[in-house]
Design an enzyme around this catalytic site. Structure first.
Site, PDB file in Angstrom:
ATOM      1  N   LYS A  83       0.855  -1.190   0.000  1.00  0.00           N
ATOM      2  CA  LYS A  83       0.000   0.000   0.000  1.00  0.00           C
ATOM      3  C   LYS A  83       0.894   1.244   0.000  1.00  0.00           C
ATOM      4  CE  LYS A  83      -4.349   0.889   2.456  1.00  0.00           C
ATOM      5  NZ  LYS A  83      -5.007   0.702   3.754  1.00  0.00           N
TER       6      LYS A  83
HETATM    7  O1  G3P Z   1      -7.811   1.567   5.479  1.00  0.00           O
HETATM    8  C1  G3P Z   1      -8.117   2.881   5.214  1.00  0.00           C
HETATM    9  C2  G3P Z   1      -9.494   3.364   5.581  1.00  0.00           C
HETATM   10  O2  G3P Z   1     -10.440   2.368   5.402  1.00  0.00           O
HETATM   11  C3  G3P Z   1      -9.587   4.176   6.817  1.00  0.00           C
HETATM   12  O3  G3P Z   1     -10.907   4.358   7.300  1.00  0.00           O
HETATM   13  O4  G3P Z   1     -12.542   5.088   8.997  1.00  0.00           O
HETATM   14  O5  G3P Z   1     -10.101   5.610   9.314  1.00  0.00           O
HETATM   15  O6  G3P Z   1     -11.443   6.793   7.598  1.00  0.00           O
HETATM   16  P1  G3P Z   1     -11.253   5.528   8.352  1.00  0.00           P
END
Ligand code: G3P
Length: 216
Positions: A83
């Site tokens: 990633k």
């Molecule tokens: O893995 C990245 C993403 O899904 C992060 O989610 O909820 O931290 O914005 P969030």
């Protein structure tokens, strides 16, 4: 649509993998920190539980540093997906790694133009963050529709991996638009199984079955 779990919690991953519905896992530095586990160790463990791609994120900001870290990460298992952030250095790294046959997930995508760049760099996956987009007064799902349109216009093979999913409506909208993958926290995925009428229906059938005095 493929389902990835957005977590580094082993128990949750095992539970979801047992349903047969889990196609992969995504992690990020925040999720690794939350797990309290060693990055290499927990990533190896996750790769042993699921057959599909397991995203492991680099933390270097320069191309050479990202390549160095990717070299370490891709040795963990064959299903590791590197990633990288959606920056010039990240996309240089994406181009080099995918040319070499390594899966790459380009993360932190917040615009359709950024997604276009990721596809041109040969990304395996692009991760638009719908929840964080919504949080900032934009419509995350408009972003997904725009990316779908652009990728279809040019037959790009990069898969749209909808990330930062916060609830079931996000999952439903992503599926209706035709996103390739969604990654969500385990609680959101488990929530998809639930419906009050399913629970009520089971309750009613069991009560009536008990009246028959029969067993299977
Ligand atoms: O893995 C990245 C993403 O899904 C992060 O989610 O909820 O931290 O914005 P969030």
């Amino acid at each position: 649509m493929k389902f990835f779990a957005d977590t580094a919690e082993i128990d949750d991953i095992k539970e979801l993998a047992a349903t047969g519905l889990l196609d992969g896992v995504t992690t990020n530095p925040s999720l690794i920190a939350k797990s309290g586990r060693d990055f290499m160790e927990v990533t190896k463990e996750i790769c042993g539980i699921v057959d599909g791609p397991v995203s492991a994120e680099v933390v270097a900001l320069d191309h050479a540093g990202m390549m160095r870290e990717a070299e370490v990460l891709r040795k963990i298992a064959d299903n590791v997906c590197i990633k990288v952030p959606l920056t010039i250095e990240g996309l240089k790294t994406c181009k080099a790694l995918t040319a070499d046959g390594t899966m790459v997930n380009v993360t932190l995508c917040f615009s359709a133009n950024q997604a276009l760049l990721a596809a041109k760099a040969g990304a395996t996956f692009v991760s638009p963050f719908v929840g964080r987009h919504d949080d900032n007064g934009f419509d995350g799902m408009d972003l997904i529709s725009d990316i779908r349109l652009i990728y279809d216009n040019y037959a790009f093979e990069t898969e749209i991996l909808v990330a930062s999913i916060r609830h079931g409506v996000h999952v439903l909208q992503a599926a209706k638009i035709g996103a390739d993958v969604m990654t969500a926290p385990p609680a959101v995925i488990k929530g998809l199984f639930k419906h009050v009428l399913t629970e009520k229906g089971i309750e009613g059938f069991l009560a009536d079955w008990a009246k028959t005095g029969q067993s299977i």
